[in-house]
Write a protein that holds these residues in place. Structure first.
Motif, short mmCIF file in Angstrom:
data_model
loop_
_atom_site.label_atom_id
_atom_site.label_comp_id
_atom_site.label_asym_id
_atom_site.label_seq_id
_atom_site.Cartn_x
_atom_site.Cartn_y
_atom_site.Cartn_z
N LEU A 151 0.83 -1.20 0.00
CA LEU A 151 0.00 0.00 0.00
C LEU A 151 0.87 1.26 0.00
N GLU A 152 1.98 1.21 0.74
CA GLU A 152 2.91 2.34 0.75
C GLU A 152 3.58 2.48 -0.62
N ASP A 153 3.89 1.34 -1.24
CA ASP A 153 4.50 1.37 -2.57
C ASP A 153 3.56 2.04 -3.58
N VAL A 154 2.27 1.76 -3.47
CA VAL A 154 1.29 2.35 -4.39
C VAL A 154 1.25 3.86 -4.22
N LYS A 155 1.30 4.33 -2.98
CA LYS A 155 1.31 5.78 -2.74
C LYS A 155 2.53 6.41 -3.41
#
Length: 238
Positions: A94-98
């Motif tokens: 999820l952090e990677d997507v941000k």
């Protein structure tokens, strides 16, 4: 009305790599990482969502699993008789997507409609329209088992006989249930490598080494991992 960032469209279009597209697709359809759009998060859903052939998905998934960006969830989905393997973003994913959304926010990409801002395409759920071919995958020389069928190859990778594997697949405790089975970490990497080897119909030295090492580290596996293995084999032998 022009969307924000449109003034950047004079820049040359930039490629949107397959792995980035897969992550951004998952972030779009399931922003909370809960498997909320399971059909769009299956192997077929990923292929359709980002516009690549289904056969290319396992290798991309393997890389994302190895990074710890996604986990594999075997779950019951309405309208489907067999549980589906759903790809779900981890907290790290999820952090990677941000980060990816920020990186690609003002980047123009080529789509079937012309040049557009990547973020507009992502938010519209049109990543399948991005004109970015799958990079050629360098294949190692086929191993001596290239002629084997799925069960024979799977038995070799699992370190058992075909008879043992067939018996295992018929055991009631490994038959479909309504319970979800989640894999992360080493177990998820094992399944992703296992799927890639079966999907490519060859076992590379690298894949066999990884599977042998993981098999030894994991020891006799059961529960969620075995459910995923059996489900995968049933799916590939349809």
């Amino acid at each position: 009305m022009e969307r924000s960032g449109f003034h950047h469209m004079g820049d040359a279009s930039k490629p949107l790599p397959v792995l980035d597209r897969m992550m951004l697709h998952l972030g779009h359809v399931d922003p909370a990482g809960r498997g909320s759009k399971p059909v769009q998060q299956t192997q077929g859903g990923l292929a359709e969502g980002i516009g690549i052939q289904r056969k290319h998905v396992p290798r991309a998934v393997r890389k994302l699993v190895e990074r710890g960006s996604i986990k594999l969830v075997l779950q019951r989905v309405d309208g489907h008789r067999q549980r589906l393997r759903v790809h779900v973003l981890t907290a790290s994913g999820l952090e990677d997507v941000k980060r990816l959304r920020t990186e690609h926010a003002a980047n123009p990409v080529e789509t079937a409609r012309g040049r557009e801002l990547a973020l507009d395409v992502i938010d519209d759920g049109r990543l399948h329209e991005v004109r970015s071919g799958v990079p050629p995958v360098s294949k190692s020389e086929p191993s001596s088992d290239a002629h084997l069928n799925t069960v024979e190859r799977a038995a070799r990778l699992l370190g058992c006989s075909e008879e043992e594997l067939n018996a295992l697949m018929e055991e009631p405790r490994h038959q479909p249930t309504d319970d979800a089975a989640t894999l992360e970490g080493a177990e998820a990497v094992f399944l992703a490598c296992f799927h890639t080897a079966l999907n490519d119909a060859v076992i590379t030295e690298d894949e066999e080494a990884i599977l042998t090492r993981l098999n030894a580290e994991l020891g006799p596996f059961d529960g969620a991992l075995m459910s995923h293995v059996v489900n995968l084999l049933h799916d590939m032998m349809k």
